[in-house]
Design a protein around this motif. Structure first.
Motif, short mmCIF file in Angstrom:
data_model
loop_
_atom_site.label_atom_id
_atom_site.label_comp_id
_atom_site.label_asym_id
_atom_site.label_seq_id
_atom_site.Cartn_x
_atom_site.Cartn_y
_atom_site.Cartn_z
N GLN A 1 0.83 -1.21 0.00
CA GLN A 1 0.00 0.00 0.00
C GLN A 1 0.86 1.25 0.00
O GLN A 1 0.54 2.25 -0.65
N PHE A 2 1.98 1.20 0.72
CA PHE A 2 2.93 2.32 0.68
C PHE A 2 3.46 2.53 -0.74
O PHE A 2 3.55 3.67 -1.22
N ASN A 3 3.82 1.44 -1.41
CA ASN A 3 4.38 1.54 -2.76
C ASN A 3 3.36 2.08 -3.76
O ASN A 3 3.70 2.89 -4.64
N SER A 4 2.11 1.64 -3.63
CA SER A 4 1.06 2.15 -4.53
C SER A 4 0.87 3.65 -4.33
O SER A 4 0.71 4.42 -5.31
N TYR A 5 0.88 4.07 -3.09
CA TYR A 5 0.75 5.50 -2.79
C TYR A 5 1.94 6.28 -3.34
O TYR A 5 1.78 7.37 -3.91
N GLN A 6 3.13 5.72 -3.20
CA GLN A 6 4.34 6.40 -3.68
C GLN A 6 4.35 6.51 -5.19
O GLN A 6 4.74 7.55 -5.75
N GLN A 7 3.93 5.47 -5.89
CA GLN A 7 3.90 5.51 -7.35
C GLN A 7 2.95 6.58 -7.85
O GLN A 7 3.26 7.30 -8.81
N ARG A 8 1.79 6.72 -7.22
CA ARG A 8 0.86 7.75 -7.65
C ARG A 8 1.40 9.14 -7.33
O ARG A 8 1.20 10.09 -8.10
N GLN A 9 2.09 9.27 -6.20
CA GLN A 9 2.68 10.56 -5.86
C GLN A 9 3.76 10.94 -6.87
O GLN A 9 3.86 12.11 -7.28
N ASN A 10 4.57 9.98 -7.28
CA ASN A 10 5.63 10.26 -8.26
C ASN A 10 5.04 10.55 -9.64
O ASN A 10 5.56 11.38 -10.39
N LEU A 11 3.95 9.86 -9.97
CA LEU A 11 3.34 10.03 -11.29
C LEU A 11 2.77 11.42 -11.47
O LEU A 11 2.86 12.00 -12.56
N GLN A 12 2.22 12.00 -10.43
CA GLN A 12 1.59 13.30 -10.57
C GLN A 12 2.59 14.43 -10.77
O GLN A 12 2.21 15.52 -11.17
N ASN B 1 7.07 8.19 5.19
CA ASN B 1 8.36 8.82 4.83
C ASN B 1 9.53 8.07 5.45
O ASN B 1 10.59 7.95 4.84
N ASN B 2 9.34 7.55 6.64
CA ASN B 2 10.38 6.76 7.29
C ASN B 2 10.66 5.49 6.50
O ASN B 2 11.83 5.10 6.31
N GLN B 3 9.60 4.85 6.01
CA GLN B 3 9.77 3.64 5.20
C GLN B 3 10.45 3.95 3.88
O GLN B 3 11.29 3.17 3.39
N VAL B 4 10.11 5.07 3.26
CA VAL B 4 10.74 5.46 1.99
C VAL B 4 12.23 5.69 2.18
O VAL B 4 13.06 5.26 1.35
N GLN B 5 12.60 6.34 3.28
CA GLN B 5 14.03 6.57 3.55
C GLN B 5 14.76 5.26 3.78
O GLN B 5 15.91 5.09 3.33
N LYS B 6 14.14 4.31 4.46
CA LYS B 6 14.77 3.01 4.67
C LYS B 6 14.98 2.27 3.36
O LYS B 6 16.02 1.64 3.14
N GLU B 7 13.99 2.34 2.47
CA GLU B 7 14.13 1.67 1.17
C GLU B 7 15.25 2.31 0.35
O GLU B 7 16.00 1.61 -0.34
N LYS B 8 15.36 3.62 0.41
CA LYS B 8 16.44 4.29 -0.31
C LYS B 8 17.81 3.89 0.25
O LYS B 8 18.77 3.69 -0.51
N GLN B 9 17.88 3.77 1.57
CA GLN B 9 19.14 3.38 2.19
C GLN B 9 19.52 1.95 1.81
O GLN B 9 20.70 1.65 1.53
N LYS B 10 18.55 1.05 1.79
CA LYS B 10 18.80 -0.33 1.36
C LYS B 10 19.28 -0.38 -0.09
O LYS B 10 20.20 -1.13 -0.43
N LEU B 11 18.65 0.42 -0.93
CA LEU B 11 19.04 0.45 -2.34
C LEU B 11 20.45 0.99 -2.50
O LEU B 11 21.23 0.49 -3.34
N LYS B 12 20.79 1.98 -1.72
CA LYS B 12 22.13 2.54 -1.78
C LYS B 12 23.19 1.53 -1.35
O LYS B 12 24.24 1.39 -2.00
#
Length: 390
Positions: free
Chosen positions: A187-198, A360-371
């Motif tokens: 659900q976080f990812n779906s929300y993030q994709q729509r936020q990025n798309l707009q 936002n905390n989850q998004v930052q964690k995902e970015k850190q994992k990707l890095k």
């Protein structure tokens, strides 16, 4: 003799001056005649101009002139009305009211062990509070979403209940937690994709930003039971509370005495503090007259039932015992009414705001994992390239 000569000379001098003046300006009669002709020409010219102007004014009827004048004056009044001091503030206030009337989305996940009445809890709220005739399910084998709405004047509250299967019977604790956390992250990812798309273009931003959809899980009702708090519940609470706001629910409240409920609540809160579990702080910023009869909240003690009984002139939801009928919405019997009022009236917007923090905390964690993953990949590539170049 001399005086005579002087008089004669003066007379001749004066006559000479008169003759000279007549030569320059003409005779006196000529001057008067020319002035009279000039006045006649001026009067003829003024009469011609008056006739011309009057003929031009009579091209349009008098009625048409009045109509054009009234339209012009109305345009002036309208333009002046827009420029009155404070008119732009009034327009801004109207826009703010329209934005304030946008619907609110509240998504509630209900989790816990099997057989604690989670699905019944959802069904009775949908029937009693939201007026939705939901089919009663025997057991939940997979995640299900059930929608409901509350309309009051121009306000709309969209409530989505997320019913989940219980662990122990269908799932082990590990697989069950993986299922729940996977759904929350999805659900976080779906929300993030729509936020990025707009933000790809202005047109998409204008379209998507007006939708106000929010599929994120805002709160999780965690059901547990006595006679003692189990370690599995504490482990699950520790895991889930890092992703979503958690409100604990003591189920099957009709199975305990009042003193037993108070002791269970105290035991639960002590263990939560000991394990450093971050639950949602259920605090009201205004005066809430209704307080639980079963000690501090949370946890909230509830009784789930879809059975209806006629008590006087009222039809209630409850359970029947030899000693009488238990009304599940009666504050003397359970905390269900207090929980519902607190959730909608006091906690709703705060839960949504805290969900922004968790997201936002989850998004930052995902970015850190990707890095970190990218760094490890680069290290491996550099090592292989070094070995092959030896």
């Amino acid at each position: 003799m001399q005086d005579f000569k002087r008089t004669k000379l003066e007379t001749s001098y004066n006559s000479q001056r008169t003759d000279d003046f007549s030569i320059i300006n003409g005779p006196t009669g000529t001057i008067k005649q020319s002035d009279h002709k000039f006045d006649e020409q001026a009067s003829e010219t003024s009469e011609y101009q008056e006739n011309k102007s009057s003929s031009q004014k009579q091209h349009l009827p008098i009625i048409q002139q009045d109509i054009e004048k009234s339209e012009y004056e109305s345009q002036i009044v309208e333009s002046l009305g827009d420029s009155y001091p404070g008119s732009e503030i009034k327009a801004l206030i109207e826009q703010k009211k329209q934005r304030d009337h946008k619907p609110i989305y509240l998504n509630i996940m209900v989790v816990g062990q099997s057989g604690l009445g989670k699905s019944t809890f959802i069904d009775v709220l949908l029937k009693k509070k939201l007026g939705t005739g939901q089919i009663i399910r025997d057991s939940t084998l997979q995640i299900q979403e059930i929608q409901g709405q509350i309309h009051v004047n121009d306000f709309t509250l969209n409530i989505k209940f997320i019913d989940t299967p219980g662990f122990r019977h269908q799932y082990s604790l590990r697989s069950w937690l993986k299922l729940l956390c996977g759904y929350i992250r999805t659900q976080f990812n779906s929300y993030q994709q729509r936020q990025n798309l707009q933000y790809e273009s202005k047109e998409k931003f204008q379209q998507l930003s007006q939708q106000d959809l929010d599929e994120r899980v805002h709160v999780c009702f965690y059901f547990f039971s006595g006679p003692r708090i189990q370690t599995e519940d504490l482990q699950a609470l520790k895991k889930i509370s890092g992703l979503v706001n958690v409100i604990p629910i003591l189920a099957k409240g009709d199975s305990y005495t009042k003193n037993e409920i108070i002791q269970l609540k105290k035991q639960f809160n002590d263990l939560v503090n000991e394990y450093h579990i971050d639950l949602f702080k259920c605090q009201c910023n205004n005066n809430l007259n209704e307080k639980s009869q079963f000690g501090s909240t949370p946890p909230y003690v509830i009784i789930s039932s879809v059975e209806q009984f006629q008590v006087g002139n009222h039809l209630i939801y409850g359970r029947k015992f030899p000693w009488g009928i238990c009304d599940i919405f009666n504050p003397q019997h359970s905390d269900l009414a207090i929980l519902y009022k607190s959730l909608i009236g006091h906690y709703c917007l705060e839960l949504i705001r805290l969900t922004d923090f968790l997201y936002n905390n989850q998004v930052q964690k995902e970015k850190q994992k990707l890095k970190i993953k990218q760094q490890n990949t680069n290290w491996l590539v550099n090592l292989l390239s070094y070995l092959f170049n030896l």
